[in-house]
Design a protein around this motif. Structure first.
Motif, mmCIF file in Angstrom:
data_model
loop_
_atom_site.group_PDB
_atom_site.id
_atom_site.type_symbol
_atom_site.label_atom_id
_atom_site.label_comp_id
_atom_site.label_asym_id
_atom_site.label_seq_id
_atom_site.Cartn_x
_atom_site.Cartn_y
_atom_site.Cartn_z
ATOM 1 N N GLN A 105 -5.592 -7.608 -1.470
ATOM 2 C CA GLN A 105 -4.753 -6.417 -1.630
ATOM 3 C C GLN A 105 -4.591 -6.054 -3.101
ATOM 4 N N GLN A 130 -5.341 -13.120 1.148
ATOM 5 C CA GLN A 130 -4.929 -11.783 1.586
ATOM 6 C C GLN A 130 -4.225 -11.034 0.457
ATOM 7 N N ARG A 131 -3.376 -11.734 -0.295
ATOM 8 C CA ARG A 131 -2.718 -11.093 -1.438
ATOM 9 C C ARG A 131 -3.744 -10.739 -2.511
ATOM 10 N N PRO A 135 0.805 -1.230 0.000
ATOM 11 C CA PRO A 135 0.000 0.000 0.000
ATOM 12 C C PRO A 135 0.833 1.273 0.000
#
Length: 275
Positions: free
Chosen positions: A130, A126-127, A82
């Motif tokens: 994101q 999770q990847r 991020p």
């Protein structure tokens, strides 16, 4: 004022072809991806049959684009970080002062995205979240705020058939897995929200499915023989690139919001030619 196109995932494939198409049309460019120089290796990336990094780089794309006399800003960006996303978008806006066209083309391409449901790891999800949900929204929100100040802007999000329908076969047999399908489904929903909420403020937003395209990633995934076997079902990257340019520049393009544009038949129906 000269127009600016910000294209993510511009080191190869559709992103590179799109950068060249917009440069040919006279747009100044901001180009982002992870790979700055040819041959760089990154975690969670697709590799060719020999285990090497795929060909293509941001600097290589920029060199081609500058031949058309436009300004090109190269901005390394990792969707999975991020802070990297925030820095990259801020650099683009600080450099040009505005963005006229944003093309969210970059994706996380780890092979684990197509794991079968019971084999899917929490870290993969999770990847995916994101790379396919949080990062595109982060990029879009930053750029959109700038567009709204000028009451002008076009945002195009690149999806795939995996975000629109169920796989034809199970992941273990070559179909897509839940993580990839869910990620692309999230991408498919973004443009309609933007258009509904900001269409009366000069913003246009589109969702485009390029179809099967002969990119470095496709060749690494199914091999050169696999690409040849598909023949007519495979387009060159320049075709969806031409569709993206048409959507960003044609006045009548606004009529094609609130749907997923299938790039290959759309190009045929509207006589859009790849250069």
């Amino acid at each position: 004022m000269e127009q600016v196109a910000f294209i993510t995932g511009a080191s190869r494939g559709i992103g590179r072809a799109t950068a060249i198409a917009f440069a040919r049309a006279g747009f100044n460019l901001a180009l982002s991806a992870r790979t700055l120089e040819e041959g760089e290796a990154h975690r969670h990336s697709i590799r060719n049959a020999a285990g090497r990094s795929l060909s293509g780089s941001l600097n290589g794309t920029a060199e081609q684009a500058r031949r058309y006399g436009v300004e090109v800003q190269v901005v390394p960006m990792d969707l999975l970080d991020p802070d990297s996303v925030e820095t990259a978008v801020s650099r683009v806006l600080a450099h040009y002062g505005h963005v006229d066209v944003l093309i969210n083309n970059a994706i996380y391409q780890g092979a684990d995205l197509n794991a079968a449901l019971l084999d899917l790891q929490q870290e993969t999800l999770q990847r995916m979240a994101q790379g396919y949900v949080l990062a595109p929204v982060q990029i879009t929100r930053q750029v959109l705020r700038s567009m709204l100040q000028r009451h002008h802007g076009c945002i195009i999000n690149i999806t795939s058939g995996a975000g629109e329908s169920d796989p034809p076969v199970a992941a273990r047999d070559g179909g897509w897995g839940y993580a990839y399908g869910a990620g692309k489904a999230a991408v498919s929903r973004l443009a309609g929200i933007i258009a509904r909420e900001h269409g009366d403020q000069g913003i246009r937003a589109f969702t485009v499915n390029p179809g099967v395209v002969n990119t470095e990633t496709l060749r690494a995934t199914i091999g050169e023989k696999g690409v040849l076997a598909m023949r007519k079902g495979v387009a060159q990257p320049e075709l969806p690139a031409a569709v993206l340019l048409w959507l960003a520049t044609a006045p009548e393009a606004a009529d094609f919001q609130y749907q997923t544009i299938q790039a290959q038949p759309f190009a045929h129906e509207h006589a859009i030619q790849a250069e």
